[in-house]
Scaffold this motif. Structure first.
Motif, short mmCIF file in Angstrom:
data_model
loop_
_atom_site.label_atom_id
_atom_site.label_comp_id
_atom_site.label_asym_id
_atom_site.label_seq_id
_atom_site.Cartn_x
_atom_site.Cartn_y
_atom_site.Cartn_z
N UNK A 1 5.13 12.64 9.24
CA UNK A 1 5.28 13.13 7.86
C UNK A 1 5.40 11.98 6.88
N UNK A 2 6.14 10.95 7.27
CA UNK A 2 6.26 9.76 6.41
C UNK A 2 4.91 9.10 6.20
N UNK A 3 4.12 9.05 7.22
CA UNK A 3 2.79 8.46 7.10
C UNK A 3 1.94 9.29 6.12
N UNK A 4 2.04 10.64 6.24
CA UNK A 4 1.27 11.50 5.34
C UNK A 4 1.73 11.32 3.89
N UNK A 5 3.04 11.20 3.69
CA UNK A 5 3.57 10.99 2.33
C UNK A 5 3.09 9.66 1.77
N UNK A 6 3.12 8.64 2.61
CA UNK A 6 2.68 7.32 2.16
C UNK A 6 1.20 7.33 1.84
N UNK A 7 0.43 8.08 2.59
CA UNK A 7 -1.01 8.16 2.34
C UNK A 7 -1.27 8.87 0.99
N UNK A 8 -0.47 9.90 0.72
CA UNK A 8 -0.60 10.60 -0.57
C UNK A 8 -0.25 9.67 -1.73
N UNK A 9 0.81 8.90 -1.56
CA UNK A 9 1.19 7.94 -2.60
C UNK A 9 0.09 6.92 -2.84
N UNK B 1 -1.77 6.30 -6.36
CA UNK B 1 -1.79 4.95 -6.93
C UNK B 1 -3.22 4.47 -7.12
N UNK B 2 -4.09 4.84 -6.21
CA UNK B 2 -5.49 4.44 -6.34
C UNK B 2 -6.13 5.10 -7.56
N UNK C 1 1.33 -1.07 -8.01
CA UNK C 1 1.80 0.17 -7.39
C UNK C 1 0.94 0.55 -6.18
N UNK C 2 -0.36 0.30 -6.27
CA UNK C 2 -1.25 0.57 -5.14
C UNK C 2 -0.90 -0.31 -3.95
N UNK C 3 -0.65 -1.60 -4.21
CA UNK C 3 -0.28 -2.52 -3.13
C UNK C 3 1.04 -2.10 -2.49
N UNK C 4 2.01 -1.65 -3.34
CA UNK C 4 3.29 -1.19 -2.81
C UNK C 4 3.10 0.04 -1.94
N UNK D 1 4.01 0.55 2.00
CA UNK D 1 4.82 1.68 2.48
C UNK D 1 4.10 2.42 3.60
N UNK D 2 2.78 2.58 3.43
CA UNK D 2 2.00 3.24 4.48
C UNK D 2 2.04 2.44 5.79
N UNK D 3 1.88 1.12 5.68
CA UNK D 3 1.94 0.29 6.89
C UNK D 3 3.30 0.40 7.58
N UNK D 4 4.37 0.41 6.78
CA UNK D 4 5.71 0.55 7.37
C UNK D 4 5.86 1.92 8.04
N UNK D 5 5.33 2.96 7.38
CA UNK D 5 5.41 4.30 7.97
C UNK D 5 4.61 4.38 9.27
N UNK D 6 3.44 3.74 9.27
CA UNK D 6 2.62 3.73 10.49
C UNK D 6 3.32 2.98 11.62
N UNK D 7 3.99 1.86 11.28
CA UNK D 7 4.72 1.10 12.29
C UNK D 7 5.88 1.92 12.84
#
Length: 402
Positions: A113-121, A125-126, A168-171, A175-181
């Motif tokens: 779920x965290x990964x999905x949220x990070x992907x939405x963010x 941002x994009x 914001x996009x880089x952030x 966040x997505x990378x951290x969620x994936x990890x």
């Protein structure tokens, strides 16, 4: 005739009688020619066999331990049962492990779920980055075309909005990378707990027979780790096909041992003779027994052989077909640097240096020094010397298969 003349007449007669008497006495006997036992050098097929008593042992045996601690929910085997590789032997009851699995599974779901949220963010941002970049490009183009039409402050604001959106996009990407990890770690934790839960099911590591059973239903089993000295096995499993025979080969025969050599295995208790081959050896001699452990694998398809049975093993070390040979007691200095034989030719003893080869309990191979048909003296050679005249007498030896 006067007495004096009579005496002179008798003297010649006495002399003749003495002469005749001396001629009749026997002559002193000639020196006796000694009689010696001989054997004929001939062709024979020689083989060197080693007979050793050995005990059948399982091909491999192991105390089956539990990886985790728990109570025995059920045990499916008993002494004497044949089991397959991977067959379930027992199942443990460990409720807390089921909770660990559920917790780890929930952790995987949360990480996803965290990964999905990070992907939405990231998507949001994009989009903001794209709008900010487009706005900046338009204002910049107008400002370049009509100078003074657009205030410089608006251009700077548009540029800062573009930079802010890119940050914001880089952030969001970080966040997505951290969620994936975190998701990867959650999956690994879930896999670990599942694997630990699998250890509650105790399986046979190989096919064999159960030789001992230690646990019953409800028994507490400790984890079989090095630090748990009180850990109790569940069962003992032994592989009984094939079986091993470990032979203590004397140091004198070690050089003749080769992998693949054939052996006859006589099991007196079953009145059977089996065939095996040398499969491996220790390649080291025990200093206490001066022997080398050599193993023979014996098939046991029908299960009639039981570990612990004794067998007489006849190991075929070497064979020489149709070679010159003599009896062992025909060679002097056997095993030394100078080996000799006493050969009788035309009634005369000849001392010959020989070279020997394969030795059996009764005969020995002759590599050089003798030829077929030679008569060699057997037995004791004390008092014989080169050039002596003797009378040979066959000793009853024959070149045969030994």
């Amino acid at each position: 005739m006067t007495p004096t003349l009579r005496s002179y007449a008798i003297l010649p007669l006495l002399a003749a009688a003495v002469t005749l008497t001396s001629c009749r006495q026997p002559l002193p006997p000639a020196a006796a020619v000694p009689v010696v036992p001989v054997a004929t050098v001939g062709l024979a097929t020689l083989s060197n066999d080693l007979s050793v008593t050995a005990e059948f042992r399982p091909y491999q045996a192991v105390d089956v331990m539990s990886k985790v601690a728990g109570y025995v929910r059920n045990i499916n085997v008993d002494i004497g049962d044949q089991v397959r590789s991977g067959q379930v032997l027992a199942t443990l009851e460990v409720p807390e492990m089921q909770s660990d699995v559920s917790r780890a599974k929930a952790g995987v779901a949360a990480a996803e779920a965290n990964v999905a949220t990070a992907q939405t963010a990231i998507d949001r941002a994009q989009a903001q980055t794209n709008i900010a970049a487009l706005s900046y490009q338009r204002i910049q183009a107008v400002a370049m075309k009509d100078k003074g039409l657009v205030p410089r402050q608006e251009v700077d604001v548009a540029q800062s909005r573009q930079l802010e959106a890119a940050a914001q996009l880089a952030s969001a990407q970080s966040t997505l990378q951290a969620a994936q990890q975190s998701g990867l770690q959650a999956q690994q934790e879930y896999a670990r707990t599942q694997q630990m839960f699998e250890y509650t099911i105790i399986r046979a590591p190989f096919a064999g027979v159960i030789t001992k059973r230690y646990a019953n239903t409800g028994a507490m089993i400790q984890a079989g780790t090095a630090s748990q000295s009180q850990a109790m096995p569940v069962v003992t499993l032994a592989q009984d096909s094939p079986l091993r025979l470990i032979l203590p080969v004397p140091v004198t025969d070690v050089a003749l041992i080769r992998d693949g050599q054939m052996a006859d295995v006589v099991v007196a208790s079953l009145h059977r003779t089996l065939h095996g081959t040398v499969t491996r050896s220790a390649d080291a001699i025990s200093t206490s027994t001066r022997t080398m452990d050599t193993e023979i694998d014996v098939p046991n398809v029908d299960g009639s052989l039981i570990p612990g049975m004794y067998a007489e093993v006849h190991l075929h070390l070497a064979a020489r077909p149709d070679v010159l040979s003599v009896p062992l007691d025909a060679i002097d200095g056997l095993g030394t640097s100078v080996e000799q034989a006493y050969v009788v030719r035309d009634g005369i003893v000849h001392l010959v240096t020989v070279t020997t080869g394969l030795q059996t309990p009764s005969r020995i191979e002759v590599l050089s020094g003798l030829r077929a048909g030679d008569e060699v003296i057997v037995g004791r050679h004390t008092g014989l010397f080169d050039g002596e005249k003797v009378q040979p007498q066959p000793a009853g030896y024959e070149a045969n298969h030994t």
